[in-house]
Write a protein that holds these residues in place. Sequence first.
Motif, PDB file in Angstrom:
ATOM      1  N   PRO A  87       0.799  -1.237   0.000  1.00 16.89           N
ATOM      2  CA  PRO A  87       0.000   0.000   0.000  1.00 16.89           C
ATOM      3  C   PRO A  87       0.823   1.274   0.000  1.00 16.89           C
ATOM      4  O   PRO A  87       0.298   2.335  -0.339  1.00 16.89           O
ATOM      5  CB  PRO A  87      -0.842  -0.126   1.270  1.00 16.89           C
ATOM      6  N   GLN A  88       2.078   1.214   0.387  1.00 13.85           N
ATOM      7  CA  GLN A  88       2.957   2.373   0.291  1.00 13.85           C
ATOM      8  C   GLN A  88       3.896   2.191  -0.892  1.00 13.85           C
ATOM      9  O   GLN A  88       4.334   1.080  -1.190  1.00 13.85           O
ATOM     10  CB  GLN A  88       3.786   2.544   1.563  1.00 13.85           C
ATOM     11  N   ILE A 356      -6.721  -0.794   7.847  1.00 12.38           N
ATOM     12  CA  ILE A 356      -5.850   0.289   7.400  1.00 12.38           C
ATOM     13  C   ILE A 356      -5.250   0.983   8.620  1.00 12.38           C
ATOM     14  O   ILE A 356      -5.982   1.486   9.481  1.00 12.38           O
ATOM     15  CB  ILE A 356      -6.611   1.320   6.545  1.00 12.38           C
ATOM     16  N   ASP A 359      -1.022   5.415   9.044  1.00  9.80           N
ATOM     17  CA  ASP A 359      -0.050   5.848   8.045  1.00  9.80           C
ATOM     18  C   ASP A 359      -0.017   4.931   6.823  1.00  9.80           C
ATOM     19  O   ASP A 359       0.909   5.001   6.025  1.00  9.80           O
ATOM     20  CB  ASP A 359       1.347   5.943   8.664  1.00  9.80           C
ATOM     21  N   TRP A 360      -1.003   4.054   6.676  1.00 13.01           N
ATOM     22  CA  TRP A 360      -1.108   3.123   5.553  1.00 13.01           C
ATOM     23  C   TRP A 360       0.094   2.180   5.487  1.00 13.01           C
ATOM     24  O   TRP A 360       0.405   1.625   4.434  1.00 13.01           O
ATOM     25  CB  TRP A 360      -1.256   3.866   4.223  1.00 13.01           C
ATOM     26  N   VAL A 379      -4.200  -3.154   3.982  1.00 14.66           N
ATOM     27  CA  VAL A 379      -4.964  -2.270   3.097  1.00 14.66           C
ATOM     28  C   VAL A 379      -5.465  -3.034   1.860  1.00 14.66           C
ATOM     29  O   VAL A 379      -5.488  -2.513   0.749  1.00 14.66           O
ATOM     30  CB  VAL A 379      -4.152  -1.021   2.668  1.00 14.66           C
ATOM     31  N   SER A 414       2.423   2.025  13.932  1.00 11.26           N
ATOM     32  CA  SER A 414       1.722   3.208  13.431  1.00 11.26           C
ATOM     33  C   SER A 414       1.046   3.927  14.585  1.00 11.26           C
ATOM     34  O   SER A 414       0.605   3.295  15.554  1.00 11.26           O
ATOM     35  CB  SER A 414       0.659   2.798  12.405  1.00 11.26           C
ATOM     36  N   SER A 458      -1.929  11.189   3.701  1.00 16.41           N
ATOM     37  CA  SER A 458      -2.095   9.845   4.233  1.00 16.41           C
ATOM     38  C   SER A 458      -0.755   9.143   4.435  1.00 16.41           C
ATOM     39  O   SER A 458      -0.662   8.156   5.164  1.00 16.41           O
ATOM     40  CB  SER A 458      -2.970   9.002   3.301  1.00 16.41           C
ATOM     41  N   HIS A 460       0.979   7.536   2.062  1.00 15.60           N
ATOM     42  CA  HIS A 460       1.202   6.315   1.273  1.00 15.60           C
ATOM     43  C   HIS A 460       1.639   6.609  -0.143  1.00 15.60           C
ATOM     44  O   HIS A 460       1.717   5.703  -0.972  1.00 15.60           O
ATOM     45  CB  HIS A 460      -0.047   5.440   1.265  1.00 15.60           C
TER      46      HIS A 460
END
Length: 461
Positions: A87-88, A356, A359-360, A379, A414, A458, A460
């Motif tokens: 997701p990042q 989620i 910070d993703w 995610v 996170s 976000s 990401h």
Amino acid sequence: MPLVTDAHPLAVPLWHDDEPGARTPRPPLHGAVEADVAVVGAGFTGLWTAHSLLAADPSLRVVVVEAETVGFGASGRNGGWCSALWPQSSAAVAARHGEAAARDLAAALRETVDAVLDTARAEGIDARAAKGGTVVVARTPVQLARAREHAAEAQRWGEQVELLSAAGTRERVCMSGALGGTWTPDCAALHPGRLVRGLAEAVERRGAVIHEHSPATALEPGVVRTSGGEVRARWVVRATEGFTARLPGQRRRLAPVYSLMVATEPLPEAVWEQIGLQQRETFSDYRHLIIYGQRTADGRLAFGGRGAPYHFGSRISPRYDRDDRTHDALQRTLVELFPAVRGARFTHRWGGPLGIARDWAPSVGLDRATGTAWAGGYVGDGVAAANLAGRTLADLLLGRDTALTRLPWVGHVSRSWEPEPLRWAEVNAGLRTMTMADGEELRTGRSSLLARAFGTLSGHS
């Protein structure tokens, strides 16, 4: 011509509907039991952890407790993409951990796709898998520019992403309006229900005990308390993903956001000749609001996307698995992408929550002081990542210093989501922003400033 939907399309996931015969339920936990490792959650994360532990040390006593049934959560409701997606972006990972760490993580994810398929074959699990890769289609000039940027950026991180011309895209998938796209080999389409159920049986053959209908009421150092008993263990593993918010003290750890899916009836070969996907490539496009699909082994289109609302207070309920507005939109989108589907029946509508982090950033870790381990926050990209998490957790619990335990997501914590009503406002604003960003690009013909701002906020992008 209107869409054709069964009068009462099944609300259960397609992946649950084709389970042959009546499955014998596993007994709930009653009383107190002792174990070396107690795992909370019988989805991919929990089961891959148990499998990896017992493969390394068959003498371990591993007990898995599950609130519902094996694969009830995201592991049995997803789009069936076993992919190297994260997701990042690699750039975002590198900004925090360095470029070498970002490359190591990307390489580990690519290797994990094959690890899942190899282990399934070794355990005799028929997951109906086909490694046809993923084709992502650009249907507007702005999306085409994004595809070019994606392919160029992927080279920096050692990822194999091939830029496709319009003709090259059509060789893989005949999606309406295709101007080009990208293809990566690092994805397999599979039947997640068959995989998670087969994995549970493999874990039991290796000696683990799985208790279904045993919701955890408290996770404490050295003990998991359930509605019917408790497991006392040296190590406790939290593997609850989108359902983490139901655990005491964890409501703000992961936001449960719903992703919904539809599935058609099996389509005739004449229709597939118009659609393509002959290698069972998974497919998407370069819009901002995520969509995803696959050609199933029995010839259906299974298609999903985001857009369903986040529910105040991180509430989770079976009634949220159906959202007619979102499901109708998914059906319209699929017909827009593939006009040959018009007139086909849609037989299934379902959904479920995914997890989620604020910070993703997915994470895996172990607090040795309390004996508590965790993994999750994928995610929606968890079919392969959960396998990587399970192997990593096994190494951590066994005290091994390995390449897996040095990956940058290990030990990451996170920050918590904001309390309500801020959490409700933030998550739903993000979902609306992606829809608005797609509309902005159609109107202006330029890359969306909204999407860029959301990615920055976000964390990401």
